[in-house]
Scaffold this active site. Structure first.
Site, PDB file in Angstrom:
ATOM      1  N   ASP A 144       0.822  -1.255  -0.057  1.00 49.78           N
ATOM      2  CA  ASP A 144       0.089   0.064  -0.046  1.00 49.78           C
ATOM      3  C   ASP A 144       0.972   1.136  -0.102  1.00 49.78           C
ATOM      4  O   ASP A 144       1.684   1.267   0.943  1.00 49.78           O
ATOM      5  CB  ASP A 144      -0.647  -0.079   1.333  1.00 49.78           C
ATOM      6  CG  ASP A 144      -1.507   1.275   1.552  1.00 49.78           C
ATOM      7  OD1 ASP A 144      -1.749   2.295   0.613  1.00 49.78           O
ATOM      8  OD2 ASP A 144      -2.579   1.255   2.442  1.00 49.78           O
ATOM      9  N   TYR A 151       1.637  -0.940  15.618  1.00 45.22           N
ATOM     10  CA  TYR A 151       0.578  -1.098  14.646  1.00 45.22           C
ATOM     11  C   TYR A 151       0.570   0.044  13.514  1.00 45.22           C
ATOM     12  O   TYR A 151       0.458   1.063  13.824  1.00 45.22           O
ATOM     13  CB  TYR A 151      -0.830  -1.183  14.943  1.00 45.22           C
ATOM     14  CG  TYR A 151      -1.206  -2.712  15.122  1.00 45.22           C
ATOM     15  CD1 TYR A 151      -1.207  -3.238  16.549  1.00 45.22           C
ATOM     16  CD2 TYR A 151      -1.806  -3.418  14.182  1.00 45.22           C
ATOM     17  CE1 TYR A 151      -1.669  -4.412  16.776  1.00 45.22           C
ATOM     18  CE2 TYR A 151      -2.030  -4.623  14.423  1.00 45.22           C
ATOM     19  CZ  TYR A 151      -2.218  -5.399  15.521  1.00 45.22           C
ATOM     20  OH  TYR A 151      -2.472  -6.685  15.883  1.00 45.22           O
ATOM     21  N   LYS A 158      -2.990  -3.030   8.446  1.00 38.00           N
ATOM     22  CA  LYS A 158      -2.753  -4.500   8.438  1.00 38.00           C
ATOM     23  C   LYS A 158      -1.946  -4.770   7.365  1.00 38.00           C
ATOM     24  O   LYS A 158      -1.467  -4.004   6.430  1.00 38.00           O
ATOM     25  CB  LYS A 158      -4.446  -5.195   8.244  1.00 38.00           C
ATOM     26  CG  LYS A 158      -5.002  -5.043   9.752  1.00 38.00           C
ATOM     27  CD  LYS A 158      -4.421  -6.076  10.459  1.00 38.00           C
ATOM     28  CE  LYS A 158      -5.041  -6.015  12.050  1.00 38.00           C
ATOM     29  NZ  LYS A 158      -4.590  -6.954  12.928  1.00 38.00           N
TER      30      LYS A 158
END
Ligand code: 13P
Ligand code: 13P
Ligand code: MG
Ligand code: MG
Ligand code: MG
Length: 364
Positions: free
Chosen positions: A11, A228, A231
């Site tokens: 991404d 984090y 994902k």
């Protein structure tokens, strides 16, 4: 001569928040991969996207973990990220954790799934690419494809599959791996891979001759970065027919839109909806999580196809079920099990809330 299939994905920026990547980024990727094909590093490639993730499906004859191929993917995504920054796209360069390449793309942010094999007389190969979920999302469908006779009739009726498959499982928390055989160790395998956030199927091999059957990108972006940061939106390569599951036995598990984690802020569970390439636009509450499937024939390392597997209206019912499940899950708002447990969330205000309340807590 052996053929290598490498899917490397990242991404590097998107439009509408985390919804969909931009055509100009795919154009930049096309420019880089076209040059590599002209120079002979790649034999062929196909670029697609699932939501905000660009999937570069590449074929060549350089083997897996090839430094030049990995560097090509890294340089391509870096160049694409520059275009994304110029357009002020959302999350420009999101998955690129490093700005200098060091030999292998693993650990640098992009996900990779690769396999090398000697082509058979005819070699159907499927690419399954996800958005808004994590590598463990493939545990259930891969188990069904390669170990569940109620999904894959071939396990029972085709002598060439009857010996079963070996599953290589990564423990992504402890950084170790184990190989387990099906059907013999099926219950033990399920004991592990039911924990989708920790035990992840990496590769599958046919037991009779150890031939590679499937490979998954297991890169845990959040664990690499130490926090984090979105994902990992995984991809899988699956070989099919003549000693492997039939094409339709590889897509059949996705007719059940099982619950996976990674929806909205990487912090919610939701159904994995199988969609066509055109419908790989996760916008409802940034989802629900999506999977696309592309069926190719690999021929002298060239990619013939693809067939857009989930454009088949026979998957409409799975999509309707996914929508119903999405409605049901959404009604839980910030409650588990829609919202992930605190330690698995991408965002959390919990430590701050607890700190603020520290003085007001009393022993009971
Ligand atoms: P065809 O007769 O269409 O080749 O079907 C073969 C098959 O059984 C696929 O599952
Ligand atoms: P991506 O990993 O697809 O960027 O997801 C970010 C997110 O959680 C959007 O809600
Ligand atoms: Mg994103
Ligand atoms: Mg994504
Ligand atoms: Mg992501």
């Amino acid at each position: 001569m052996k053929t290598t299939v490498s899917i490397i994905k990242a991404d590097i920026g998107s439009v509408g928040g985390h919804a969909v990547t931009h055509q100009k980024l795919k154009d930049k990727c096309n420019e880089y991969l076209s040059n590599a094909k002209e120079e002979g590093l790649l034999t062929d490639f196909y670029i697609t996207n699932c939501g905000d993730d660009i999937d570069m499906i590449m074929t060549h004859t350089n083997g897996t973990d090839n430094e030049e191929v990995h560097k090509l993917a890294f340089d391509t995504f870096m160049a694409g990220a520059e275009v994304a920054k110029g357009l002020k796209l959302y999350g420009a360069g999101q998955d690129l954790l490093s700005d200098t390449f060091s030999g292998n793309i693993k650990g640098m942010g992009p996900g990779s799934a690769e396999m090398e094999f000697k082509e058979r007389g005819s070699d159907p190969v499927f690419a399954y690419c996800c958005d808004k979920t994590e590598p463990g999302a493939f545990n259930l469908p891969l188990f069904r494809m390669f170990a569940d006779p109620f999904n894959t009739a071939g396990l029972v009726i085709d002598p060439s599959l009857h010996g079963g498959f070996d599953f290589e499982v990564y423990d992504v928390i402890e950084n170790r791996k184990v190989v387990m055989s099906c059907p013999d160790e099926m219950y033990d395998l399920l004991a592990l891979i039911g924990s989708t956030g920790r035990y992840v199927i990496k590769r599958i091999f046919r037991r009779s001759d150890n031939e590679i059957a499937a490979a998954v990108s297991t890169d845990k972006l959040n664990l690499m970065a130490g926090k984090y940061i979105g994902k990992d939106d995984p991809v899988a390569i699956v070989r099919s027919q003549s000693g492997f599951p039939a094409g339709g036995e590889t897509s059949e598990p996705f007719a059940f839109p099982h619950l996976v984690s990674g929806w909205m802020r990487g912090s919610h569970n939701g159904p994995l909806m199988p969609v066509s390439q055109a419908d790989a636009r996760p916008v409802r509450f940034d989802g629900p999580p999506r999977v696309i499937g592309l069926g190719f024939q690999v021929s002298e390392a060239k990619l013939i196809g693809p067939v857009d597997m989930f454009a088949d209206p026979a998957f409409d019912d799975a999509r309707n079920t996914a929508t119903k499940v999405a409605n049901y899950m959404r009604r839980h708002g910030p409650f588990e099990p829609h919202r992930l447990p605190a330690d698995e969330m991408e965002y959390t205000s919990l430590p701050g809330v607890l700190e603020k309340l520290e003085d007001r807590f009393e022993d009971m």
